[in-house]
Design an enzyme around this catalytic site. Structure first.
Site, PDB file in Angstrom:
ATOM      1  N   HIS A  63      -7.652  -4.703  10.924  1.00  0.00           N
ATOM      2  CA  HIS A  63      -7.440  -4.952   9.455  1.00  0.00           C
ATOM      3  C   HIS A  63      -8.650  -5.570   9.552  1.00  0.00           C
ATOM      4  O   HIS A  63      -8.978  -6.832   9.406  1.00  0.00           O
ATOM      5  CB  HIS A  63      -6.161  -6.594   8.622  1.00  0.00           C
ATOM      6  N   ASP A 117       3.221  -5.693  -2.646  1.00  0.00           N
ATOM      7  CA  ASP A 117       1.837  -6.265  -2.527  1.00  0.00           C
ATOM      8  C   ASP A 117       1.249  -4.893  -2.472  1.00  0.00           C
ATOM      9  O   ASP A 117       0.242  -5.079  -4.155  1.00  0.00           O
ATOM     10  CB  ASP A 117       1.068  -6.389  -1.477  1.00  0.00           C
ATOM     11  N   ARG A 129      -4.658  -6.873  -9.037  1.00  0.00           N
ATOM     12  CA  ARG A 129      -5.644  -7.503  -9.295  1.00  0.00           C
ATOM     13  C   ARG A 129      -7.228  -6.883  -9.205  1.00  0.00           C
ATOM     14  O   ARG A 129      -7.577  -7.686  -9.524  1.00  0.00           O
ATOM     15  CB  ARG A 129      -5.481  -8.537  -7.989  1.00  0.00           C
ATOM     16  N   SER A 137      -1.756 -10.506   1.083  1.00  0.00           N
ATOM     17  CA  SER A 137      -2.046  -9.229   1.278  1.00  0.00           C
ATOM     18  C   SER A 137      -1.832  -8.557   2.270  1.00  0.00           C
ATOM     19  O   SER A 137      -1.745  -7.612   2.563  1.00  0.00           O
ATOM     20  CB  SER A 137      -2.937  -9.374   0.092  1.00  0.00           C
ATOM     21  N   LYS A 166       1.041  -6.182   4.760  1.00  0.00           N
ATOM     22  CA  LYS A 166       1.641  -5.226   5.010  1.00  0.00           C
ATOM     23  C   LYS A 166       1.631  -4.783   6.092  1.00  0.00           C
ATOM     24  O   LYS A 166       2.177  -4.473   7.702  1.00  0.00           O
ATOM     25  CB  LYS A 166      -0.205  -4.327   4.311  1.00  0.00           C
TER      26      LYS A 166
END
Length: 437
Positions: A85, A164, A171, A186, A190
């Site tokens: 990520h 999320d 957001r 967040s 995930k």
């Protein structure tokens, strides 16, 4: 015990109190179920932005969001899976190169990606610039891709961390993106729900990143590595510079072209280098190689041999994309108007404001200001000069790819001011600052 009320929880956080595990669970369940409205969740998110959360609250929030939907377990088809990520940057097409690269050396990659958020693009939007490419996969299609190909990059599905997914969109439009606990929860909710055993995080800092400073990026990285430890996963975080865009292309189809070039051996050095660093962490965490040099050698060979490129092409075909546009990238969506932006003076490029570039791409139609906006995949920027480049007056700094001439005029001044040109060459920018394991 008195029934919980959202207004009391918002007030508690507004006043700086740590929320209990039970309160956090109740909020996440209620919001996911539609019992807590967006306006109350937005108020709580703003209170968290202003008041923060401690490590325990952040871990509780992460686990509650991960458990709000399906917890994917792929161990029946792959004994070990890896994931990556990035906290988001401008021109960050790392996933498009890294995922096929590590899949090519035998590490199954199961990646759920997001859409663009704020001024940084999303991997899903980039992949959708390939005609026919499907990012919304059923659970069965997702599992089959892991089993048969060892590589899948899909949009976050409705049943994976659904709390999320709702909060992420909220957001984006309520100015509550920039909070280390919210970003960490967040990302990690995930990642935990998606079931990967080894996770590498690319945590970016600088003008073109959510984390402006190295200290903030380090704090975010440490928070996420700690959450991973709580959850029993292997996590490493690479702190990488976003003091200028990664590579030369910013914008969806333009970045796909650049990723294809990297996989075919002609990509930008900084992009390839970052992918090798991130990939080496995954190869080591997975136990395939025991040291960074051996891991890197293995990945360089997968690039050189064309194995990584073949893996990317196979993924595109498997998810319904047209491979002809990969073989001839000029067939990807192309903007009708392409205009060079000249350097106002001679000198060395001393700084590039990546955020200004990202916002310009959004203004051209390459991003979203509301969650229902549609994206023009063809628009964006291609840089000719990066930090340290010597330019003469009138040399092109970048090319603007736009849908119409008026769009070019609307962003030209903003782009001109994004470049700082000095007489003396600047010190070289680091690409990777540190690795947190």
């Amino acid at each position: 015990m008195a029934a919980m009320r959202m207004v009391d929880i918002i007030a508690a956080k507004r006043d700086g109190r740590a929320l209990t595990t039970a309160e956090i669970d109740w909020v996440v369940k209620g919001y996911a179920a539609g019992e807590i409205p967006d306006y109350q969740m937005a108020a709580l998110a703003m209170a968290i932005v202003l008041r923060g959360m401690d490590d325990r609250e952040t871990a509780d929030l992460t686990m509650a969001m991960a458990r709000s939907g399906d917890m994917l377990d792929l161990h029946d088809i792959a004994p070990l899976t890896v994931d990556k990520h990035s906290t988001g940057g401008v021109g960050d097409k790392t996933t498009l190169v890294l995922a096929p690269l590590v899949a090519a050396v035998g590490l199954p990659v199961t990646k759920m990606s997001g859409r663009g958020l704020g001024f940084s693009g999303g991997t899903i939007d980039k992949l959708e610039s390939i005609p026919g490419f499907r990012t919304n996969l059923s659970a069965e299609e997702f599992r089959r891709a892991v089993r048969e190909l060892g590589l899948v990059v899909a949009a976050q599905s409705g049943d994976l961390a659904p709390a999320d997914k709702k909060l992420y969109a909220l957001r984006d439009v309520t100015a509550t993106v920039e909070s280390i606990p919210l970003i960490a929860a967040s990302v990690m909710s995930k990642k935990l729900a998606a079931g990967a055993d080894c996770i590498v995080l690319d945590v970016k800092y600088g003008q073109g990143a959510f984390m402006r400073t190295l200290d903030d990026a380090r704090r975010l990285a440490q928070t996420m590595v700690a959450i991973g430890r709580h959850a029993g996963r292997k996590v490493a975080a690479v702190l990488s510079s976003m003091q200028q865009p990664l590579g030369f292309a910013v914008g969806n189809a333009l970045e796909v072209r650049e990723a294809v070039a990297a996989l075919r051996g002609t990509g930008p050095d900084d992009l390839v280098e970052l992918c090798l660093v991130l990939g080496s962490e995954l190869v080591q965490m997975a136990g395939v190689r025991s040291d960074a040099d051996a891991a890197r050698t293995m990945l360089v060979e997968a690039l050189r041999s064309g194995a990584a490129w073949a893996k990317f092409r196979a993924m595109v075909v498997n998810q319904g994309g047209d491979p002809a546009v990969l073989d001839e990238p000029e067939r990807l969506p192309t903007a009708p108007v392409q205009v060079e932006l000249p350097a106002p003076r001679a000198g060395f490029v001393a700084a590039i404001d990546g955020q200004a570039l990202g916002l310009a791409v959004n203004a051209l139609g390459g991003g979203r200001s509301r969650k229902e906006d549609t994206i023009d995949h063809a628009v964006g920027l291609v840089l000719w000069a990066k930090v340290g480049t010597r330019v003469a007056a009138g040399d092109p700094l970048l090319t603007i790819h736009a849908a119409r001439q008026s769009d070019v005029e609307a962003v030209a001044d903003q782009l001109r001011t994004a470049y700082t040109i000095h007489d003396a060459p600047p010190p070289p920018l680091p690409l990777v600052e540190a690795i947190i394991r």
